[in-house]
Design an enzyme around this catalytic site. Structure first.
Site, short mmCIF file in Angstrom:
data_model
loop_
_atom_site.label_atom_id
_atom_site.label_comp_id
_atom_site.label_asym_id
_atom_site.label_seq_id
_atom_site.Cartn_x
_atom_site.Cartn_y
_atom_site.Cartn_z
N GLU A 106 0.78 -1.23 0.00
CA GLU A 106 0.00 0.00 0.00
C GLU A 106 0.82 1.29 0.00
O GLU A 106 0.40 2.28 -0.59
CB GLU A 106 -0.94 0.00 1.22
CG GLU A 106 -2.04 -1.03 1.17
CD GLU A 106 -3.02 -0.79 0.04
OE1 GLU A 106 -3.48 0.36 -0.13
OE2 GLU A 106 -3.31 -1.75 -0.69
N SER A 488 -40.14 -43.70 29.55
CA SER A 488 -39.62 -44.31 30.78
C SER A 488 -38.54 -43.48 31.45
O SER A 488 -38.12 -43.81 32.56
CB SER A 488 -39.06 -45.71 30.48
OG SER A 488 -40.11 -46.55 30.01
#
Length: 854
Positions: A106, A488
């Site tokens: 950059e 159960s």
């Protein structure tokens, strides 16, 4: 010969020179005037504009919109919410290789220029002129910081002027390192990642400190065009940009030739790496989303912007094991079930396989309606026969499946006479899965769903939560939101109620079938049966629970009454409004969530205390200040005692027997631990299957069934499907956890002939048997026959035994008056990050309750 010539007036040349000189003077004056005007205008513009530029304290006190992050207890990230994904670092926390890559890509002169790189401007202008395009820019890092923080992206002279002035202001008041730090934290890098630390997680699944030069170069190439150069969207283009950055790093001396060549040849793994700790983010969606809802109920929209860090009680190792156990269990069932046919069909033009780009486009379109699910990959059948199926996953990934066992799963779809809806043929959409060593299987997307919830019985800390097969296909959390019949799985609580009303583990109870008339039931005739249609004359209460006998359970419910049964269930956290006062609740004919069930079993595991489950341990701000903290219940606190300690001890003893000798015996054979208790659960027609089991350190419940209730099949039971998933989780979860010795027997329990009795119901005075007389089956006759061995009066205890029957909940888990946990009104995650910051709480506040919809 006469020669003619033209004569020139003597003053002509001086006059001409005078005119040119006067013109030059006038032009000079004009230019000076224009220059002066320009200077004056620029001066005025500067004088007017400079004071109106933003103050830099907002930059130096940079507070970006930081998302909500959810972590496990061992600090593994499992969720991130907010439009901007960030992880703000200090300058010295950015690795040098990342800083070098950014400068190379950059602004290589960043530390030399004063905000504007005039040499760069001249170079870019020359190159753009030669190329007749605007392909090269000249914005410095400082200019990008100015633009990103305050200025719009509109391309106007005024905006450029503001940007230039603000650039110089930034340079005049901040150091170069400060400017670069702001840039590295702020810049947008695609896929909602802001800053290079977030981008490293997004694209490589690793912290920024671990990136290689090759990875740093690819990240540094993103600012030029995040949508075009990110490796997820366009790997080829991103690689070209990466190579450019690496070349610049070599040219600038940041990389030597050897490092440059290594970086150029390094293969990159895009996305979260399979071996990365952050991989758990793909498996922790259910607890992460639940934690988000809880935090949102406190902070509202600020949840997504103020940088909250939420530390849950989840253990990342346990969560991975839970996810895998649920997934394996569901896929095992899917293999056994009849193959229903392909997921869909698409039109495949002849020869499209030879056009890789067009074929990949077609496959991408197919996946919009048939997305992948982790290791279940959507593909298209190219050819199929009973001995071989060819499937395309990508244009360059064509697999052939020839294994006979694999093809047997889909054999009915390969038969020559299979109907069109079922048949596997060219164009059929299927899911394939790599089973290892590049072997593949064909499966349909499972319809079966499952839930697994695991918590610490001593304080309610949730260690693992999986609310379904695939969170991406629906956020419905079956742990907290699915109300199902527990079958159960409810029996231990019924048996505990029987013990507290005078029965003993040695009480003999008839296991013979019987029928109740409509007059007796108050509705319709009822002829219950045992699961295997096998019956015994008598069984002790202990033996009956080991073998999960329905007839015995119903007789116990008759003895204590359904009204007492439902009231007693509420002590464990069950919502009594969902348990009608009728005999079938003895067989689980009410409804509960898996979270309620595991919480109830924890009462047996911890000695009789109902501790409220909690998910969030603490919430902090970015500085680590604690804003919210858990206030958990603790087993041993009499304020949360749910049942008599003798009952808890006895039921723990019986349930350890169930896990060793009864329907859950496979748990003992597999784990080989003496501290495991548990119980299976299967409802009528195997619509729901359960297994709940525990050690003193960990209680876990697994449920499996279809969202729209229907039978799983006559061969599916809690002792098979659910117990298998439970074991797949508990084996790794308990690895390294020492076996807990049995708890000491509480006072008030007598022992005779190896069995236990309450002191107030000693041998000879306790209920010796429950039976139905042969000549009638009325409830009165039944209860009249429930007498002690010495023939004395009925010894069933009254409902009030001195314990607090109301549900006890800590301030951190406030309850509604009816005992139900409240539900925070939390909307779906925001797609946009809200503005504004709220001041942090002065003191840590309690964490809200886990939402359980009514």
């Amino acid at each position: 010969m006469n020669t003619r010539h033209r004569s020139t007036p003597p003053d002509a040349a001086p006059a001409s020179r005078f005119s040119i000189k006067r013109l030059v003077v006038r032009l000079a004056v004009l230019c000076a005037g224009l220059g002066a005007c320009v200077v004056i205008m620029l001066g005025l513009a500067f004088a007017i504009t400079w004071p109106s530029l933003p103050e830099l304290h907002a930059v130096t006190n940079y507070r970006p919109s930081v998302p909500l992050r959810i972590y496990t207890a061992d600090k593994v990230l499992i969720g991130e919410y907010g439009v901007e994904h960030r992880n703000v670092l200090r300058f010295d926390e950015f690795p040098e290789v990342m800083r070098h890559a950014i400068l190379a890509a950059e602004d290589s002169n960043f530390y030399q220029h004063t905000g504007v790189d005039f040499m760069g401007v001249a170079r870019a202008t020359l190159k753009n002129t030669m190329r007749m395009s605007a392909s090269e820019g000249a914005s410095t890092i400082t200019m990008q910081v100015a633009r990103n923080f305050y200025l719009s992206s509109e391309k106007t002279f005024l905006r450029k002027f503001y940007e230039l002035l603000f650039t110089y202001k930034i340079e005049s008041e901040l150091s170069k390192d400060q400017i670069l730090e702001l840039y590295m934290n702020q810049i947008y890098l695609g896929h909602r990642a802001y800053g290079f630390s977030a981008a490293a997680r997004t694209y490589f699944g690793k912290p920024l400190a671990e990136v290689t030069p090759a990875e740093a170069a690819m990240l540094a190439g993103l600012p030029k065009a995040p949508s075009a150069y990110n490796p997820i969207a366009n790997l080829k283009r991103a690689t070209l940009r990466q190579h450019y950055v690496l070349g610049r790093m070599r040219t600038l001396g940041y990389l030597n030739e050897a490092d440059y060549q290594t970086a150029m040849n390094q293969p990159l793994s895009i996305g979260r790496a399979d071996d990365s700790p952050d991989r758990v983010a793909n498996h922790g969606e259910y607890p992460s989303e639940l934690a988000r809802q809880l935090v949102y109920s406190v902070y509202g929209d600020e949840t997504y912007s103020k940088g909250l860090d939420v530390y849950t009680t989840i253990d990342s190792k346990d969560q991975r094991a839970a996810y895998q156990s649920v997934r394996n269990g569901v896929l095992d069932y899917t293999r056994r079930a009849a193959y229903p046919g392909p997921e869909g069909r698409i039109e495949l033009p002849n020869g499209i396989e030879k056009d890789a780009e067009a074929f990949d486009d077609l496959l991408d379109d197919m996946r919009t309606s048939h997305p992948n699910s982790d290791d279940l990959i959507a593909g298209v059948v190219l050819a199929a026969s009973p001995t071989e199926v060819t499937v395309a996953v990508r244009a360059d990934n064509i697999i052939k499946i020839t294994d006979k066992k694999v093809l047997a799963v889909v054999a009915r779809a390969l038969a020559p006479k299979a109907n069109d809806d079922l048949k596997l043929s060219r164009g059929a959409v299927v899911y394939v899965r790599n089973t290892g060593d590049d072997n593949w299987e064909i499966l349909n997307m499972p319809a079966l769903q499952a839930a697994l919830i695991s918590m610490a019985p001593e304080n309610g800390a949730i260690k693992a939560m999986v609310g379904g097969f695939d969170f991406s296909r629906g956020k419905f959390n079956r742990v907290t939101q699915a109300w199902r019949q527990p079958g159960s799985n409810i029996k231990p609580f019924l048996y505990a109620a029987g013990l507290e009303r005078g029965l003993t583990p040695s009480t003999e109870i008839s296991d013979q079938p019987f029928t109740m008339t409509a007059a007796q039931t108050g509705s319709r005739a009822w002829a219950p049966k045992n699961d295997n249609n096998r019956y015994e004359p008598y069984l002790t209460l202990r033996q009956a629970l080991y073998r999960s006998k329905n007839m015995v359970s119903i007789r116990i419910m008759q003895a204590i009454t359904p009204e007492y049964g439902r009231e007693y269930f509420s002590r464990f956290g069950f919502d009594k409004n969902r348990w009608p006062a009728v005999l079938p609740i003895a067989l689980g004919a009410g409804s509960a969530t898996p979270l309620q069930v595991v919480n109830a079993y924890s009462v047996f595991a911890n000695g009789g205390y109902r501790v409220a489950p909690f998910l969030i341990d603490r919430v902090t701000d970015r500085s680590g200040k604690v804003l919210m903290t858990a206030q958990p219940d603790v087993a041993g606190d009499n304020a949360v005692r749910a049942i008599d300690p003798r009952t808890a001890w006895l039921m723990n003893d019986i349930l350890r027997g169930v896990a060793r000798y009864g329907t859950g015996a496979r748990s003992y054979r597999t784990l080989k631990r003496d501290d495991v208790g548990g119980k299976t659960g299967t409802t009528n027609d195997s619509v729901d299957v359960w297994f709940s089991g525990y050690t003193p350190k960990l209680a876990t419940t697994v449920w499996m069934g279809f969202d729209q209730p229907r039978s799983l099949g006559s061969t599916e039971f809690g002792s098979g499907l659910a117990l298998s998933a439970w074991l797949d989780y508990m084996q790794p979860a308990l690895k390294g956890v020492p076996v807990t010795p049995p708890p000491s027997r509480p006072e008030g329990l007598l022992v005779e002939n190896g069995e236990y009795y309450y002191a107030e119901f000693p041998p000879g005075q306790s209920v010796a048997s429950l039976d139905l007389p042969s000549d009638e089956s009325s409830l009165d006759a039944f209860l009249n026959n429930a007498r002690p061995a010495d023939g004395s009066g009925m010894m069933i205890r009254p409902m009030d035994n001195g314990l607090n029957n109301s549900s006890s909940v800590t301030p951190a888990m406030p309850a509604n008056p009816d005992g139900a946990i409240p539900v925070p009104q939390a909307p779906p995650p925001r797609s946009q990050s809200p503005a504004g910051n709220a001041s942090p709480a002065a003191q840590p506040v309690p964490i809200p309750a886990i939402p359980v919809p009514r």
